[in-house]
Scaffold this motif. Structure first.
Motif, PDB file in Angstrom:
ATOM      1  N   PHE A 176     -36.605   7.027  17.219  1.00 53.29           N
ATOM      2  CA  PHE A 176     -35.669   6.758  18.430  1.00 53.29           C
ATOM      3  C   PHE A 176     -34.429   6.732  17.205  1.00 53.29           C
ATOM      4  O   PHE A 176     -33.532   7.772  18.343  1.00 53.29           O
ATOM      5  CB  PHE A 176     -35.861   5.645  18.922  1.00 53.29           C
ATOM      6  CG  PHE A 176     -34.890   5.500  19.728  1.00 53.29           C
ATOM      7  CD1 PHE A 176     -34.289   5.090  21.294  1.00 53.29           C
ATOM      8  CD2 PHE A 176     -33.458   4.075  19.133  1.00 53.29           C
ATOM      9  CE1 PHE A 176     -33.851   5.053  21.919  1.00 53.29           C
ATOM     10  CE2 PHE A 176     -32.490   3.501  19.575  1.00 53.29           C
ATOM     11  CZ  PHE A 176     -32.499   3.945  21.099  1.00 53.29           C
ATOM     12  N   VAL A 177     -34.338   6.052  16.330  1.00 49.10           N
ATOM     13  CA  VAL A 177     -32.792   6.315  15.401  1.00 49.10           C
ATOM     14  C   VAL A 177     -32.034   7.208  15.086  1.00 49.10           C
ATOM     15  O   VAL A 177     -31.286   7.426  15.331  1.00 49.10           O
ATOM     16  CB  VAL A 177     -33.181   4.857  14.359  1.00 49.10           C
ATOM     17  CG1 VAL A 177     -31.576   5.340  13.406  1.00 49.10           C
ATOM     18  CG2 VAL A 177     -33.237   3.538  14.673  1.00 49.10           C
ATOM     19  N   ASN A 178     -33.176   8.377  14.862  1.00 48.10           N
ATOM     20  CA  ASN A 178     -32.324   9.567  14.899  1.00 48.10           C
ATOM     21  C   ASN A 178     -31.866  10.664  15.886  1.00 48.10           C
ATOM     22  O   ASN A 178     -30.823  11.006  15.846  1.00 48.10           O
ATOM     23  CB  ASN A 178     -33.467  10.752  13.957  1.00 48.10           C
ATOM     24  CG  ASN A 178     -33.950  10.244  12.251  1.00 48.10           C
ATOM     25  OD1 ASN A 178     -34.733   8.927  11.942  1.00 48.10           O
ATOM     26  ND2 ASN A 178     -33.616  10.782  11.769  1.00 48.10           N
ATOM     27  N   PRO A 200     -28.117   1.183  14.866  1.00 50.08           N
ATOM     28  CA  PRO A 200     -27.713   1.856  13.236  1.00 50.08           C
ATOM     29  C   PRO A 200     -27.821   3.481  13.016  1.00 50.08           C
ATOM     30  O   PRO A 200     -28.270   4.468  14.082  1.00 50.08           O
ATOM     31  CB  PRO A 200     -29.333   1.767  12.474  1.00 50.08           C
ATOM     32  CG  PRO A 200     -30.430   0.865  13.615  1.00 50.08           C
ATOM     33  CD  PRO A 200     -29.544   0.758  14.604  1.00 50.08           C
ATOM     34  N   SER A 201     -27.294   3.748  12.011  1.00 50.03           N
ATOM     35  CA  SER A 201     -27.185   5.052  12.035  1.00 50.03           C
ATOM     36  C   SER A 201     -28.536   5.725  11.083  1.00 50.03           C
ATOM     37  O   SER A 201     -29.042   4.570  10.663  1.00 50.03           O
ATOM     38  CB  SER A 201     -26.222   6.148  11.399  1.00 50.03           C
ATOM     39  OG  SER A 201     -25.837   5.220  10.076  1.00 50.03           O
ATOM     40  N   PRO A 202     -29.157   6.913  11.201  1.00 48.12           N
ATOM     41  CA  PRO A 202     -30.543   6.786   9.552  1.00 48.12           C
ATOM     42  C   PRO A 202     -30.005   6.095   8.800  1.00 48.12           C
ATOM     43  O   PRO A 202     -30.514   5.553   8.267  1.00 48.12           O
ATOM     44  CB  PRO A 202     -30.463   8.063  10.141  1.00 48.12           C
ATOM     45  CG  PRO A 202     -30.410   8.716  11.825  1.00 48.12           C
ATOM     46  CD  PRO A 202     -29.127   7.878  11.798  1.00 48.12           C
ATOM     47  N   ASN A 203     -28.644   6.273   7.785  1.00 51.37           N
ATOM     48  CA  ASN A 203     -28.765   6.285   6.810  1.00 51.37           C
ATOM     49  C   ASN A 203     -28.234   4.903   6.772  1.00 51.37           C
ATOM     50  O   ASN A 203     -28.258   4.359   5.908  1.00 51.37           O
ATOM     51  CB  ASN A 203     -27.054   6.814   5.937  1.00 51.37           C
ATOM     52  CG  ASN A 203     -26.886   7.395   4.262  1.00 51.37           C
ATOM     53  OD1 ASN A 203     -27.724   7.809   4.205  1.00 51.37           O
ATOM     54  ND2 ASN A 203     -25.764   6.098   4.836  1.00 51.37           N
ATOM     55  N   LEU A 246     -18.126  14.795  18.109  1.00 49.40           N
ATOM     56  CA  LEU A 246     -17.638  16.031  16.633  1.00 49.40           C
ATOM     57  C   LEU A 246     -16.281  16.087  17.358  1.00 49.40           C
ATOM     58  O   LEU A 246     -15.738  17.326  15.992  1.00 49.40           O
ATOM     59  CB  LEU A 246     -19.133  16.957  17.099  1.00 49.40           C
ATOM     60  CG  LEU A 246     -18.738  18.217  16.522  1.00 49.40           C
ATOM     61  CD1 LEU A 246     -18.326  18.101  14.670  1.00 49.40           C
ATOM     62  CD2 LEU A 246     -19.547  19.196  16.192  1.00 49.40           C
ATOM     63  N   PRO A 247     -16.188  16.997  18.463  1.00 57.17           N
ATOM     64  CA  PRO A 247     -15.206  17.328  19.156  1.00 57.17           C
ATOM     65  C   PRO A 247     -13.846  17.084  18.066  1.00 57.17           C
ATOM     66  O   PRO A 247     -12.703  17.203  17.704  1.00 57.17           O
ATOM     67  CB  PRO A 247     -14.525  17.252  20.178  1.00 57.17           C
ATOM     68  CG  PRO A 247     -16.486  17.754  20.242  1.00 57.17           C
ATOM     69  CD  PRO A 247     -16.831  16.818  19.525  1.00 57.17           C
ATOM     70  N   SER A 254     -28.421  10.949  16.981  1.00 60.80           N
ATOM     71  CA  SER A 254     -27.900  12.690  17.297  1.00 60.80           C
ATOM     72  C   SER A 254     -27.157  12.910  18.725  1.00 60.80           C
ATOM     73  O   SER A 254     -26.327  13.928  17.955  1.00 60.80           O
ATOM     74  CB  SER A 254     -29.513  13.762  16.874  1.00 60.80           C
ATOM     75  OG  SER A 254     -29.812  13.423  16.319  1.00 60.80           O
ATOM     76  N   LEU A 255     -27.389  12.255  19.875  1.00 61.34           N
ATOM     77  CA  LEU A 255     -26.579  12.904  21.039  1.00 61.34           C
ATOM     78  C   LEU A 255     -25.638  12.008  20.739  1.00 61.34           C
ATOM     79  O   LEU A 255     -24.133  12.378  21.463  1.00 61.34           O
ATOM     80  CB  LEU A 255     -27.160  11.703  21.759  1.00 61.34           C
ATOM     81  CG  LEU A 255     -28.846  12.417  22.450  1.00 61.34           C
ATOM     82  CD1 LEU A 255     -29.332  11.301  23.160  1.00 61.34           C
ATOM     83  CD2 LEU A 255     -28.861  14.052  22.777  1.00 61.34           C
TER      84      LEU A 255
END
Length: 382
Positions: A298-300, A190-193, A311-312, A304-305
């Protein structure tokens, strides 16, 4: 009580004829067919419009379509309920949605998560099983399929409304299942949100929250008095040879709402029960990820990784940047690092901050989205 919940159940070119013939034994095999026959209720995600006329909407991503005759396969499988709250239900426009609903009604298969108005799309589906009243609420993240005041579509997740819908449903049911079509494709955590949202839905009364859409098996979280499944993979969707698409999970709900998992493997155009070492590997990997997300931070960190890698891709979308053949070859020789490097250089700090502010700030994001939608006459009221 024996309720089955599966994810994407989609006819494709490779198996459309088997759907048309209702040849479930070929599609499922004998063992999985017996699992279906022994179930009291079967719930799946219909990730495709059922219509014989193509009328694709403007969107990014594929416009899926399956013939109305595909309903024979779903009837043979004994599907009782489909969630239509997904990002493909409007792929063939209002006509496609209407044909899908009419086809399900004619077949006696229930549906949830769509409507002609927001209030209608948000209506839950309630059924009785083994003397218990079960409520199903279906919602989807905002893509090209959501309902609007003047346009039919799917029920969007709305954190100002959806939690109240679930609380009201819990007040009239013994158990509540939320089918949440969201999360990032091909990401097993899961994403944090997403975790925050799903936990809130449990706080409001959901006994089970199932995140569908990721096309891969994710992980499970036992939170408060509920269970959250962050991705169960596809059920039957022969559209990719990607490793993520080769396995899936059926969720099985037993007496007292105890939850277990049935591992599945894709075999060419069919789906089969996983057995032996293969089944053990699927469940062990699922359990391992489920333990990992319990660790503080861990989730965050994991997200982030993942975000750094993605991102690109998003910068390229915003810039409409299309590298030429020579640059693509150089990028490949560099281990696919060159283009991401160039994109990061192109988006200097002040521009990236402006992009971040336009997306993160509620007022800017709302205005930005409204402007984008207004530019496209076809989707002006979507």
């Amino acid at each position: 009580m024996n309720i089955l919940i599966g994810a994407d159940f989609v006819p494709t070119k490779s198996n459309a004829e088997y759907f048309k013939k209702g040849d479930i034994k070929h599609l499922f095999g004998e063992q999985l067919t017996k699992v279906f026959e022994n179930a009291d209720y079967r719930i799946f995600n219909l990730e495709i419009p059922l219509t014989d006329k193509e009328s694709p909407i403007s969107k990014c991503g594929p416009n899926l379509i399956a013939q109305i005759s595909s309903i024979n396969g779903y009837k043979a499988a004994g599907v009782d309920l489909f969630t239509l709250a997904n990002n493909h239900v409007l792929d063939q426009g209002k006509v496609g949605l209407k044909n899908t609903i009419n086809t399900l009604n004619s077949a006696g298969i229930g549906y949830v998560g769509v409507g002609n108005t927001p209030n209608e799309a948000a209506k839950p589906f309630v059924f009785d099983c083994d003397g218990k009243k079960i409520g199903v609420y279906a919602c989807v993240e905002h893509e090209f399929s959501v309902v609007a005041d003047s346009s039919a579509g799917a029920n969007p997740i709305d954190l100002l409304e959806s939690p109240d819908h679930i609380a009201a449903l819990k007040a009239q049911c013994d158990y509540v299942i939320v089918l949440y079509h969201g999360g990032k494709e091909h990401y097993r955590y899961p994403s944090p949100n997403l975790q925050k949202v799903c936990r809130k839905l449990v706080d409001k009364g959901a006994d089970l929250v199932v995140c569908q859409h990721s096309h891969c098996i994710g992980c499970e979280e036992r939170y408060a008095k509920g269970t959250i499944v962050y991705g169960q993979g596809n059920f039957l969707f022969d559209d990719s040879d990607d490793e993520f698409w080769q396995t899936g999970l059926l969720i099985e709900i037993h007496d007292d709402f105890e939850i277990s998992y049935i591992p599945l493997v894709k075999r060419k155009e069919t789906i089969r029960l996983a057995e032996g070492y293969e089944a053990e590997q699927i469940i062990n990997s699922f359990s391992k990820r489920s333990k990992e997300i319990l660790a503080e931070g861990f989730v965050n960190h994991k997200y982030s990784l993942f975000a750094a890698d993605m991102l690109p891709t998003y910068l390229m979308r915003i810039s409409s940047y299309k590298p030429g053949i020579i640059l693509r070859i150089c990028n490949r020789l560099s281990g696919y690092h060159l283009i991401p490097f160039l994109l990061r250089q192109k988006y200097v700090k002040f521009k990236r901050l402006a992009i971040e502010n336009s997306i993160a700030c509620e007022a800017h994001r709302e205005l930005f989205l409204q402007g984008l939608r207004g530019e496209n006459d076809e989707n002006a009221y979507r």
